[in-house]
Design an enzyme around this catalytic site. Structure first.
Site, PDB file in Angstrom:
ATOM      1  N   GLY A 320      43.345 -48.375  58.656  1.00 61.97           N
ATOM      2  CA  GLY A 320      43.573 -49.800  58.428  1.00 61.97           C
ATOM      3  C   GLY A 320      43.997 -50.542  59.680  1.00 61.97           C
ATOM      4  O   GLY A 320      44.624 -49.988  60.583  1.00 61.97           O
ATOM      5  N   TRP A 321      43.675 -51.832  59.703  1.00 61.67           N
ATOM      6  CA  TRP A 321      44.070 -52.692  60.811  1.00 61.67           C
ATOM      7  C   TRP A 321      45.445 -53.304  60.530  1.00 61.67           C
ATOM      8  O   TRP A 321      45.857 -53.463  59.391  1.00 61.67           O
ATOM      9  CB  TRP A 321      43.059 -53.828  60.991  1.00 61.67           C
ATOM     10  CG  TRP A 321      41.646 -53.383  61.187  1.00 61.67           C
ATOM     11  CD1 TRP A 321      41.209 -52.216  61.746  1.00 61.67           C
ATOM     12  CD2 TRP A 321      40.468 -54.107  60.821  1.00 61.67           C
ATOM     13  NE1 TRP A 321      39.839 -52.167  61.756  1.00 61.67           N
ATOM     14  CE2 TRP A 321      39.350 -53.320  61.195  1.00 61.67           C
ATOM     15  CE3 TRP A 321      40.232 -55.341  60.211  1.00 61.67           C
ATOM     16  CZ2 TRP A 321      38.037 -53.736  60.977  1.00 61.67           C
ATOM     17  CZ3 TRP A 321      38.931 -55.761  59.995  1.00 61.67           C
ATOM     18  CH2 TRP A 321      37.842 -54.962  60.374  1.00 61.67           C
ATOM     19  N   GLN A 342      48.170 -53.823  66.629  1.00 60.83           N
ATOM     20  CA  GLN A 342      47.651 -54.354  67.889  1.00 60.83           C
ATOM     21  C   GLN A 342      48.769 -54.676  68.862  1.00 60.83           C
ATOM     22  O   GLN A 342      48.621 -54.494  70.077  1.00 60.83           O
ATOM     23  CB  GLN A 342      46.837 -55.621  67.603  1.00 60.83           C
ATOM     24  CG  GLN A 342      45.618 -55.389  66.734  1.00 60.83           C
ATOM     25  CD  GLN A 342      44.992 -56.692  66.275  1.00 60.83           C
ATOM     26  OE1 GLN A 342      45.499 -57.779  66.536  1.00 60.83           O
ATOM     27  NE2 GLN A 342      43.873 -56.587  65.582  1.00 60.83           N
ATOM     28  N   TRP A 572      51.128 -71.260  63.346  1.00 63.79           N
ATOM     29  CA  TRP A 572      49.791 -70.845  62.930  1.00 63.79           C
ATOM     30  C   TRP A 572      48.989 -72.029  62.433  1.00 63.79           C
ATOM     31  O   TRP A 572      49.376 -72.681  61.460  1.00 63.79           O
ATOM     32  CB  TRP A 572      49.918 -69.793  61.830  1.00 63.79           C
ATOM     33  CG  TRP A 572      48.641 -69.174  61.340  1.00 63.79           C
ATOM     34  CD1 TRP A 572      47.826 -68.321  62.011  1.00 63.79           C
ATOM     35  CD2 TRP A 572      48.074 -69.321  60.026  1.00 63.79           C
ATOM     36  NE1 TRP A 572      46.774 -67.927  61.202  1.00 63.79           N
ATOM     37  CE2 TRP A 572      46.908 -68.523  59.979  1.00 63.79           C
ATOM     38  CE3 TRP A 572      48.446 -70.037  58.885  1.00 63.79           C
ATOM     39  CZ2 TRP A 572      46.108 -68.429  58.840  1.00 63.79           C
ATOM     40  CZ3 TRP A 572      47.652 -69.947  57.750  1.00 63.79           C
ATOM     41  CH2 TRP A 572      46.497 -69.151  57.734  1.00 63.79           C
ATOM     42  N   ARG A 573      47.889 -72.280  63.090  1.00 68.67           N
ATOM     43  CA  ARG A 573      46.868 -73.179  62.533  1.00 68.67           C
ATOM     44  C   ARG A 573      45.920 -72.293  61.740  1.00 68.67           C
ATOM     45  O   ARG A 573      45.323 -71.358  62.278  1.00 68.67           O
ATOM     46  CB  ARG A 573      46.131 -73.921  63.644  1.00 68.67           C
ATOM     47  CG  ARG A 573      44.962 -74.744  63.136  1.00 68.67           C
ATOM     48  CD  ARG A 573      44.217 -75.492  64.236  1.00 68.67           C
ATOM     49  NE  ARG A 573      42.981 -76.030  63.678  1.00 68.67           N
ATOM     50  CZ  ARG A 573      41.795 -75.435  63.748  1.00 68.67           C
ATOM     51  NH1 ARG A 573      41.666 -74.266  64.390  1.00 68.67           N
ATOM     52  NH2 ARG A 573      40.741 -75.984  63.194  1.00 68.67           N
ATOM     53  N   ASP A 575      43.224 -70.168  59.877  1.00 65.99           N
ATOM     54  CA  ASP A 575      41.834 -69.786  60.104  1.00 65.99           C
ATOM     55  C   ASP A 575      41.158 -69.364  58.806  1.00 65.99           C
ATOM     56  O   ASP A 575      39.967 -69.069  58.801  1.00 65.99           O
ATOM     57  CB  ASP A 575      41.755 -68.636  61.118  1.00 65.99           C
ATOM     58  CG  ASP A 575      42.464 -67.386  60.618  1.00 65.99           C
ATOM     59  OD1 ASP A 575      41.810 -66.545  59.984  1.00 65.99           O
ATOM     60  OD2 ASP A 575      43.675 -67.256  60.855  1.00 65.99           O
ATOM     61  N   HIS A 607      45.509 -70.220  67.155  1.00 68.25           N
ATOM     62  CA  HIS A 607      44.390 -71.027  66.641  1.00 68.25           C
ATOM     63  C   HIS A 607      44.515 -72.529  66.863  1.00 68.25           C
ATOM     64  O   HIS A 607      43.761 -73.297  66.256  1.00 68.25           O
ATOM     65  CB  HIS A 607      44.157 -70.765  65.151  1.00 68.25           C
ATOM     66  CG  HIS A 607      44.039 -69.322  64.780  1.00 68.25           C
ATOM     67  ND1 HIS A 607      43.177 -68.458  65.413  1.00 68.25           N
ATOM     68  CD2 HIS A 607      44.688 -68.586  63.839  1.00 68.25           C
ATOM     69  CE1 HIS A 607      43.300 -67.256  64.872  1.00 68.25           C
ATOM     70  NE2 HIS A 607      44.215 -67.307  63.923  1.00 68.25           N
ATOM     71  N   GLU A 628      45.932 -65.855  69.322  1.00 63.36           N
ATOM     72  CA  GLU A 628      44.493 -65.850  69.119  1.00 63.36           C
ATOM     73  C   GLU A 628      43.983 -67.274  69.324  1.00 63.36           C
ATOM     74  O   GLU A 628      44.565 -68.234  68.805  1.00 63.36           O
ATOM     75  CB  GLU A 628      44.116 -65.366  67.717  1.00 63.36           C
ATOM     76  CG  GLU A 628      44.320 -63.870  67.518  1.00 63.36           C
ATOM     77  CD  GLU A 628      43.872 -63.400  66.140  1.00 63.36           C
ATOM     78  OE1 GLU A 628      43.471 -64.258  65.323  1.00 63.36           O
ATOM     79  OE2 GLU A 628      43.932 -62.186  65.887  1.00 63.36           O
ATOM     80  N   TYR A 631      39.323 -69.677  66.030  1.00 62.92           N
ATOM     81  CA  TYR A 631      38.055 -69.030  65.694  1.00 62.92           C
ATOM     82  C   TYR A 631      36.914 -70.035  65.583  1.00 62.92           C
ATOM     83  O   TYR A 631      35.755 -69.716  65.843  1.00 62.92           O
ATOM     84  CB  TYR A 631      38.159 -68.329  64.324  1.00 62.92           C
ATOM     85  CG  TYR A 631      39.061 -67.126  64.238  1.00 62.92           C
ATOM     86  CD1 TYR A 631      39.646 -66.554  65.363  1.00 62.92           C
ATOM     87  CD2 TYR A 631      39.319 -66.539  63.002  1.00 62.92           C
ATOM     88  CE1 TYR A 631      40.462 -65.450  65.254  1.00 62.92           C
ATOM     89  CE2 TYR A 631      40.132 -65.425  62.876  1.00 62.92           C
ATOM     90  CZ  TYR A 631      40.711 -64.886  64.011  1.00 62.92           C
ATOM     91  OH  TYR A 631      41.512 -63.790  63.899  1.00 62.92           O
TER      92      TYR A 631
END
Length: 731
Positions: A320-321, A342, A572-573, A575, A607, A628, A631
């Site tokens: 799993g991630w 990560q 967080w925007r 995604d 994002h 990140e 996207y």
């Protein structure tokens, strides 16, 4: 009432003994209609000429005015005669108005408290709802809208008149925490407790954007419980030490509901296990059983003691991630195995050992951390935490009183604050808090703050028609159960004046449908005061734009004050979820730092559509950064900071900055709608010796999109051919 805990111990008392009985019936009065400054004495920094004196702004004559000299700054000060509670200020500007100005109150015309500020004034007639108490009121213009001075036809000030919202007293022995808090003691039914935990777990297991909010709390004692922690749930002990509350069983987060890849039967994906927390507990697992904490962002494991388990696994234990996460002020007797995580940030913790690395594992002031090595394994190790304050927390003392403990600042620290004895700090009786419950109005909240109350915001979703204004130094605003604030009218959810020692903790601010200039504002623009000895601190503060609904904001968090400490932020925007799209959940910046000597520990920003983090102040420090890029960039032309640059950097240090330092910073791209999109660089900084970065990584996730350089023009291309690029130090 604030009582240093050391003094209580020396007196042979528990914290609650010293502060119990402090509550009283408090009433904050409604805003009246009379003009409290009519014909009151007024002075000013200057007058353009004798025909426009300061007194003309308070004479009740709409045809006379005060006009200042043609320079910045300028001020107008009014003596109200005695200390009053100011609830509204009316300003009627002439054509020469203030674009940027602030309003302050004072009891002595020497020490001032800000009650309003703006940098986007529009002139005309303004009616400003404020909250503050003082004898003197001062309006200070810092930026003129024209080449002339500042000119006011009239100033009106309204004060409380006797019929306003009642601030209910809080009984520190038997407080009303509202419908979404469940408190258990040694005499509680273990069966009923487990049934409630199971009910909450079932309700919140996959409810990523639901409105349920819960806190489950345990008084000191020993319990048997299996806590399968879902969305928007906080579990916490009510002891002064984590070891005061022991759960025999588990406090776990499983990765077992979100599909991974193309296989609908593979539910091992932890990358959306957000918004939950475990705090101030000791957990003893059954013999030989591991613990699992398979989380991603906004899921702190804070002030915890994990006993018995041979290891804690930070992912599903298989393929799993996972994309987390945070350990803070925690002790884990066994081994931590990070698996597919990560990245991870650990601060002031103690581990039996650590195994694992992917791209960015950062350890600050942590015993049992692995040795410094970067990359492969990517372990960034900073031996001591230079300056930090741990998050305030609710506790229940031996005398039967609830209090909030406010940890003291620690300098150059290693390990937890509590494992070697009682942590330094002060206790505040819950009698000194307004307990905010679902349905509370902003007017009542601000009235309580103006009266000097702290806030305990219980679990719920709060729609705000106005800004919650924190104006007094040392105020504590503590949320339980991911208490969520939604500004519905295009204003900030929370503003904090440029004062010492405010603690804002445990809140999720969710942008509303009308664009807000910011969601959280710390200090007024142009703040200059030093707060080095007693900084404002932010703990487990999360912002969201879209996902649950359409949200819009210009800047999620703006820090204007100096010396602020950030202790775990996820901005967080959205995604995924509802109300997401390039032209739907619009948000330029996650974090803008204008203050000097601001420190961020565990900063996650994702994002946003322009610079995701923009740092304008000097002396900034960041320990761990996870990012990140957005996207959903539709095309290259829609996404550029100009000058031939492709995209916007994830972390921009302004060209004027001469000192800045960061450790363990990562930025990733996944330009899924259009994988031809290119970002010129992850980190954009001035080339000057005082700006230094350590252990950097850029990642093209699955090779979907391109990052041309890690920092400035250094580091090489991350793309499908080379998905990770590392830089050990810059310059």
């Amino acid at each position: 009432m604030v009582v240093p805990l050391i003094a209580l111990v020396a007196a042979g008392l528990g914290a609650g003994d010293a502060v119990a009985g402090a509550q009283q019936q408090d009433q904050v009065l409604a805003c009246g209609t009379a003009n409290a400054v009519l014909n009151r004495p007024a002075t000013a920094s200057s007058s353009e000429n004798g025909g426009v004196p300061a007194s003309a702004a308070v004479d009740g004559n709409a045809g006379t005015r005060w006009g200042s000299a043609f320079s910045d700054p300028q001020w107008l000060q009014i003596d109200l005669g005695s200390s009053v509670s100011v609830c509204q200020v009316g300003l009627t500007w002439e054509t020469a108005y203030g674009k940027a100005f602030r309003i302050e109150v004072s009891d002595n015309a020497a020490a001032w408290t800000e009650i309003y500020s703006t940098t986007t004034g529009t002139g005309g007639a303004q009616t400003l709802d404020v909250a503050g108490t003082g004898r003197y009121l001062r309006i200070t213009g810092t930026q003129r809208a024209t080449g002339y001075g500042y000119s006011l036809w009239e100033v009106a000030v309204r004060t409380s008149d006797g019929t306003g919202p009642v601030i209910p007293p809080t009984d520190p022995r038997n407080p009303d925490f509202g419908p979404n808090v469940f408190v258990y003691g040694p005499g509680s039914s273990q069966t009923d407790m487990q049934n409630k935990l199971n009910q909450i777990a079932t309700e919140t297991h996959t409810n990523q954007f639901g409105t349920q909010r819960y806190a489950v709390l345990w008084k000191p004692g020993t319990y048997t419980a299996d806590v399968n922690l879902g969305f928007y749930t906080q579990v916490a002990g009510l002891g002064l030490s984590p070891d005061d509350v022991n759960l025999n069983g588990h406090v776990r987060v499983e990765a077992d509901w979100l599909q991974q890849g193309d296989n609908p039967n593979n539910k091992g994906n932890a990358t959306q296990n957000f918004w939950r927390s475990a705090e101030n507990l000791s957990v003893t697992t059954p013999a030989g059983q591991i613990e699992r904490w398979a989380v991603s962002q906004a899921a702190p494991y804070r002030r915890m003691h994990l006993k018995g388990a041979p290891e804690v696994q930070l992912w599903n234990g298989g393929d799993g991630w996972a994309s987390g996460g945070l350990f803070a002020d925690s002790k884990i007797d066994g081994r931590v195995v990070s698996g597919s995580q990560q990245q991870w940030f650990s601060r002031n913790s103690e581990f039996g050992s650590w195994a694992g690395s992917v791209w960015n594992m950062v350890f600050v002031g942590t015993n049992g951390a692995p040795a410094q090595n970067f990359p492969n394994p990517s372990h960034t190790v900073v031996g001591q935490t230079p300056k930090v304050r741990e998050k305030p927390f609710l506790y229940f003392d031996a005398a039967g009183n609830y209090n909030v403990f406010v940890p003291a600042l620690r300098n150059n620290s290693t390990g937890t604050s509590w494992s070697q004895g009682q942590a330094a700090g002060s206790s505040i009786s819950l009698a000194d808090f307004y307990v905010v419950k679902p349905g509370a109005s902003v007017d009542t909240i601000n009235a309580a703050l103006a009266q000097g109350k702290h806030l305990l915001i219980t679990p719920g979703v709060y729609h705000l028609s106005d800004t919650i204004r924190v104006t007094r130094p040392n105020t504590v605003v503590l949320g339980l159960g991911l208490a969520t604030l939604i500004p519905d009218t295009g204003k900030a959810a929370i503003s904090v004046a440029d004062v010492d020692g405010v603690k804002l903790a445990g809140v999720l601010v969710d942008a509303g449908p009308v664009n807000s200039p910011s969601l959280i504002e710390i200090g007024a623009v142009g703040s200059t005061a030093s707060h080095a000895a007693n900084p404002t601190s932010l703990h487990d503060v999360f912002a969201r734009v879209g996902g649950a609904h359409i949200g819009k904001v210009s800047i999620s968090v703006r820090v204007n004050s100096n010396d602020v400490i950030g202790d775990h932020l996820w901005l967080w925007r959205g995604d995924h979820g509802d109300g997401v799209g390039w032209n739907v959940n619009t948000a330029a910046n996650g974090l803008v730092v204008n203050g000097n000597n601001v420190t961020m520990y565990g900063l996650f920003v994702e994002h946003y559509q322009e610079y995701e983090t923009l740092w304008n102040g000097n002396g900034g420090r960041t320990y761990f950064y996870q990012n990140e890029f957005p996207y959903d960039v539709p095309d290259q032309a829609s996404w550029s900071s100009g000058g031939g640059t492709q995209g916007w950097a994830a972390y921009k240090v302004a060209n004027s900055v001469t000192t800045h330092e960061a450790w363990g910073v990562g930025s990733y791209c996944f330009f899924s709608p259009n994988n031809s999109i290119v970002a010129s660089r992850s980190f954009d900084v001035p080339d000057t010796p005082g700006v230094r970065f350590h252990d950097l990584v850029s990642v093209s996730l699955g090779g979907v999109g391109t990052i041309s350089n890690v920092i400035n023009n250094t580091g090489g291309v991350a793309n499908a051919a080379n998905q990770q690029r590392y830089v050990v130090s810059y310059p």
